[in-house]
Design an enzyme around this catalytic site. Structure first.
Site, PDB file in Angstrom:
ATOM      1  N   LYS A  61     -14.387 -77.356 -13.035  1.00  0.00           N
ATOM      2  CA  LYS A  61     -15.032 -76.715 -14.216  1.00  0.00           C
ATOM      3  C   LYS A  61     -15.349 -78.202 -14.948  1.00  0.00           C
ATOM      4  O   LYS A  61     -14.454 -79.006 -15.387  1.00  0.00           O
ATOM      5  CB  LYS A  61     -14.215 -75.946 -15.162  1.00  0.00           C
ATOM      6  CG  LYS A  61     -14.804 -74.547 -15.441  1.00  0.00           C
ATOM      7  CD  LYS A  61     -13.788 -73.741 -16.482  1.00  0.00           C
ATOM      8  CE  LYS A  61     -14.671 -72.292 -16.728  1.00  0.00           C
ATOM      9  NZ  LYS A  61     -13.648 -71.641 -17.530  1.00  0.00           N
TER      10      LYS A  61
HETATM   11  O1  G3P Z   1     -12.748 -69.679 -19.833  1.00  0.00           O
HETATM   12  C1  G3P Z   1     -13.973 -69.519 -20.215  1.00  0.00           C
HETATM   13  C2  G3P Z   1     -14.265 -68.355 -21.307  1.00  0.00           C
HETATM   14  O2  G3P Z   1     -14.375 -67.164 -20.501  1.00  0.00           O
HETATM   15  C3  G3P Z   1     -13.690 -68.251 -22.652  1.00  0.00           C
HETATM   16  O3  G3P Z   1     -13.802 -67.279 -23.255  1.00  0.00           O
HETATM   17  O4  G3P Z   1     -12.916 -65.718 -25.148  1.00  0.00           O
HETATM   18  O5  G3P Z   1     -12.550 -68.140 -25.255  1.00  0.00           O
HETATM   19  O6  G3P Z   1     -14.729 -67.315 -25.380  1.00  0.00           O
HETATM   20  P1  G3P Z   1     -13.544 -67.236 -24.799  1.00  0.00           P
END
Ligand code: G3P
Length: 215
Positions: free
Chosen positions: A83
């Protein structure tokens, strides 16, 4: 549509995998930090639970550090996807890692122009963060529609991986738009299976069954 679990919690991942709901897993530095373990410990455990793409994020922010970290992460297991944050140094690192056969997931995407550059750099996946756009009073799923259309227009191979999912409607909309993948927190995965009428119907069936003579 493939479903990945957006978690580094091994218990959640095991539970979701047991449901047959999981085609892969995405992690990020915040999710890893919650575990209290090292990134390597967690990723090595996840690859034993989920037989699919496992995203592990680099922490470097320069080309050299991201490439070096990405190469090390890729050595952990054949299913590792590196990533990389969507910054210019990251796009350069994606080109190099892709040329070496290392799969990449370009993360923290918030615009169609960012997604266009990620595809041109050869990213395996692009992760637009729909929930965080919604949080900023922007229609996150409109970005997914734009990216899917742009990628179809030019036959880019990069897969659209809807991220920052907050509720089941994000999942429904991602599937209706035709996103390739949706990465979903465990809580939302549980919600996907739930409907109150199912529970009510099951309770009624079991109640009525009590009146049926036993063999
Ligand atoms: O892991 C990447 C993404 O899904 C993060 O989500 O909930 O932290 O905005 P969030």
């Amino acid at each position: 549509m493939k479903i990945f679990i957006d978690s580094a919690d091994l218990g959640e991942i095991r539970e979701a995998a047991a449901m047959g709901a999981v085609d892969g897993c995405t992690t990020n530095p915040s999710l890893i930090a919650k575990t209290g373990k090292t990134q390597r410990e967690i990723i090595q455990a996840i690859v034993e639970i989920v037989d699919g793409p496992i995203s592990a994020e680099v922490l470097g922010t320069t080309y050299d550090t991201m490439v070096a970290e990405g190469r090390e992460l890729a050595k952990i297991h054949k299913n590792i996807v590196v990533k990389i944050p969507l910054i210019t140094e990251g796009l350069k690192a994606v080109r190099t890692l892709t040329a070496e056969g290392i799969k990449t997931n370009v993360t923290l995407c918030f615009s169609p122009t960012q997604a266009l550059l990620a595809a041109k750099a050869g990213a395996t996946y692009i992760s637009p963060f729909v929930g965080r756009l919604d949080d900023a009073s922007t229609e996150g799923m409109q970005l997914i529609e734009q990216i899917v259309r742009i990628y179809e227009n030019y036959a880019f191979d990069t897969e659209v991986l809807v991220a920052s999912v907050r509720h089941p409607v994000h999942v429904v909309e991602a599937a209706l738009i035709g996103a390739d993948v949706c990465t979903i927190p465990f809580k939302v995965i549980q919600q996907l299976a739930y409907h109150p009428l199912t529970d009510l119907g099951l309770a009624k069936f079991l109640e009525d069954a009590k009146k049926t003579p036993k063999a």
